[in-house]
Design a protein around this motif. Structure first.
Motif, PDB file in Angstrom:
ATOM      1  N   ASP A   7      56.862  31.000  37.172  1.00 56.75           N
ATOM      2  CA  ASP A   7      56.649  30.795  38.344  1.00 56.75           C
ATOM      3  C   ASP A   7      56.742  29.024  38.835  1.00 56.75           C
ATOM      4  OD1 ASP A   7      54.981  30.284  41.314  1.00 56.75           O
ATOM      5  OD2 ASP A   7      53.545  30.976  40.145  1.00 56.75           O
ATOM      6  N   VAL A   8      58.210  28.880  39.341  1.00 56.73           N
ATOM      7  CA  VAL A   8      58.291  27.685  39.613  1.00 56.73           C
ATOM      8  C   VAL A   8      56.864  26.695  40.488  1.00 56.73           C
ATOM      9  CG1 VAL A   8      60.159  25.464  39.859  1.00 56.73           C
ATOM     10  CG2 VAL A   8      60.558  28.146  39.337  1.00 56.73           C
ATOM     11  N   MET A   9      56.861  27.555  42.023  1.00 53.36           N
ATOM     12  CA  MET A   9      55.360  26.746  41.890  1.00 53.36           C
ATOM     13  C   MET A   9      54.338  26.914  41.824  1.00 53.36           C
ATOM     14  SD  MET A   9      58.180  26.014  44.207  1.00 53.36           S
ATOM     15  CE  MET A   9      57.557  25.047  45.528  1.00 53.36           C
ATOM     16  N   GLY A  10      54.064  27.317  40.690  1.00 55.89           N
ATOM     17  CA  GLY A  10      52.600  27.867  40.302  1.00 55.89           C
ATOM     18  C   GLY A  10      52.389  26.307  40.335  1.00 55.89           C
ATOM     19  N   GLY A 104      49.790  29.003  37.845  1.00 52.93           N
ATOM     20  CA  GLY A 104      49.505  28.664  39.030  1.00 52.93           C
ATOM     21  C   GLY A 104      47.734  29.386  39.421  1.00 52.93           C
ATOM     22  N   ASN A 105      46.938  29.445  40.096  1.00 50.10           N
ATOM     23  CA  ASN A 105      46.284  29.932  40.208  1.00 50.10           C
ATOM     24  C   ASN A 105      45.500  31.234  38.735  1.00 50.10           C
ATOM     25  OD1 ASN A 105      43.152  31.578  41.529  1.00 50.10           O
ATOM     26  ND2 ASN A 105      43.571  30.484  43.179  1.00 50.10           N
ATOM     27  N   THR A 106      44.095  30.924  38.260  1.00 50.35           N
ATOM     28  CA  THR A 106      44.781  31.655  37.050  1.00 50.35           C
ATOM     29  C   THR A 106      43.663  33.300  37.749  1.00 50.35           C
ATOM     30  OG1 THR A 106      43.416  29.718  35.886  1.00 50.35           O
ATOM     31  CG2 THR A 106      42.504  32.347  35.528  1.00 50.35           C
ATOM     32  N   GLY A 107      43.402  33.269  38.792  1.00 48.70           N
ATOM     33  CA  GLY A 107      42.216  34.583  38.980  1.00 48.70           C
ATOM     34  C   GLY A 107      43.401  35.017  40.139  1.00 48.70           C
ATOM     35  N   ALA A 108      44.423  34.355  41.051  1.00 44.00           N
ATOM     36  CA  ALA A 108      45.535  35.122  41.517  1.00 44.00           C
ATOM     37  C   ALA A 108      46.254  35.960  40.532  1.00 44.00           C
ATOM     38  CB  ALA A 108      46.098  34.048  42.020  1.00 44.00           C
TER      39      ALA A 108
END
Length: 348
Positions: A7-10, A104-108
């Protein structure tokens, strides 16, 4: 070849860290190929600076990127099927990748991973396992944030999954496992923890060596290979350890710059301080592993450097090479088959 989906955007820095981090990992592991998911306009100019990485990668354009402050439910609604996070996870589900790594966002990430990959048949709730530096090497601590308030059966599942991860990562035939508690005596602690200890002890597991209860100071000592706890306690322990490491580093920096004599002394001891700094650097052990899913998902620190993200990729590489998912499945099947056969006559 190990196929790694990114996930390059994370993360806090997105492609600016993920791309050079992937390039560093590729230098160390030339048997890796990458699937890159993210926004073309931000990724392609960076990728052009790393021709070897570009040659070993397949790029997939995704206009939607999950932000670090989105709620899991919001991220699912907006990013399901179309975001770089979802599509990088989906590559594992479809068999196009062996492991996915995201900062990225852990929850997501957990919500999307559970929704896309699903949990294993006998696992009610997954866990996040962290690699923990100790005075004797490294250990595994789980759960560090996925399951708040786990019951006794879930703690037993964590012990099995943590043991499988220790075998995959450390290549230990029968890793030692301890339950984190307020004391080592059997009468101490919450009822769920005491019950979990009884279940593990009576299960007669042949894949782990149950040590018993361990306390907070055993985390740094490396008393056991795997420390099991529920997510609330584990997350506080993790953040406390990270904060303490930064605090010590600040204390040392201040002490070494206070006087001219201290600065001169620092020059003579620089090699020793460099080794200490490396030991305290969280990027060296970066990479939380989501356990209990039908696929391997690695969570990098959101603020990781390129070196830190490379470390997370390498954790995923080791997990894929050593068959983490299969080890967990085999251990769970063995336990539940034995448990069902022993409970069968009583149930009848």
């Amino acid at each position: 070849m190990v196929r790694i989906s990114l996930d390059v955007m994370g993360g806090d820095f997105g492609p600016e860290v993920v791309i050079p981090g992937a390039a560093k990992a590729l230098e160390r592991h030339p048997d890796v190929t990458f699937l890159l998911y993210g926004q073309r306009a931000k990724i392609e100019p960076l990728l052009a600076s790393y021709p070897k990485l570009k040659e070993k990668s397949v790029f997939h354009d995704c206009e939607v990127a999950v932000t670090m402050d989105e709620k899991p439910s919001q991220a699912l609604r907006r990013g399901r099927y179309v975001s770089s996070m979802w599509r990088s996870i989906e590559a594992v589900k479809t068999g196009n990748a062996d492991v996915v790594v995201s900062a990225g966002n852990t929850g997501a990430l957990m919500a999307m991973a559970k929704f896309c990959l699903r949990t294993m048949a006998t696992i009610e709730r997954p866990a996040i396992a962290a690699i923990w530096p100790t005075s004797t090497g490294e250990s595994i601590v789980l759960d560090v944030g996925a399951t708040i308030g786990a019951d006794a059966q879930q703690l037993l599942d964590f012990a099995l999954m943590g043991g499988a991860m220790a075998r995959a990562l450390f290549e230990i035939e029968k890793p030692s496992v301890g339950l984190l508690n307020v004391g080592v005596e059997e009468i101490k602690g919450q009822e769920e923890v005491k019950e979990a200890g009884r279940l593990i002890r009576e299960a007669g597991l042949d894949t782990i060596e149950y040590y018993g209860f361990v306390e907070g100071d055993d985390l740094g000592k490396g008393t056991v290979d795997v420390v099991v706890t529920e997510g609330f306690t584990g997350n506080i322990a993790l953040k406390t350890a990270e904060g303490t490491a930064k605090q010590i580093a600040e204390y040392l920096r201040a002490a070494m710059s206070r006087t001219l004599l201290a600065r001169i002394g620092y020059l003579f001891a620089k090699a020793a301080f460099d080794r200490l700094r490396e030991k305290l650097d969280p990027s060296k052990v970066n990479g939380g592993v989501f356990l209990g899913l039908n696929g391997i998902v690695i969570k990098s620190h959101g603020g990781a450097t390129a070196e830190g993200f490379a470390a997370a990729i390498e954790v995923g590489y080791d997990m894929a090479r050593n068959g983490l998912t299969q080890k967990i499945e085999n251990d769970l099947k063995r336990y539940h088959a034995r448990h069902s056969s022993s409970a069968g006559p009583e149930a009848a």
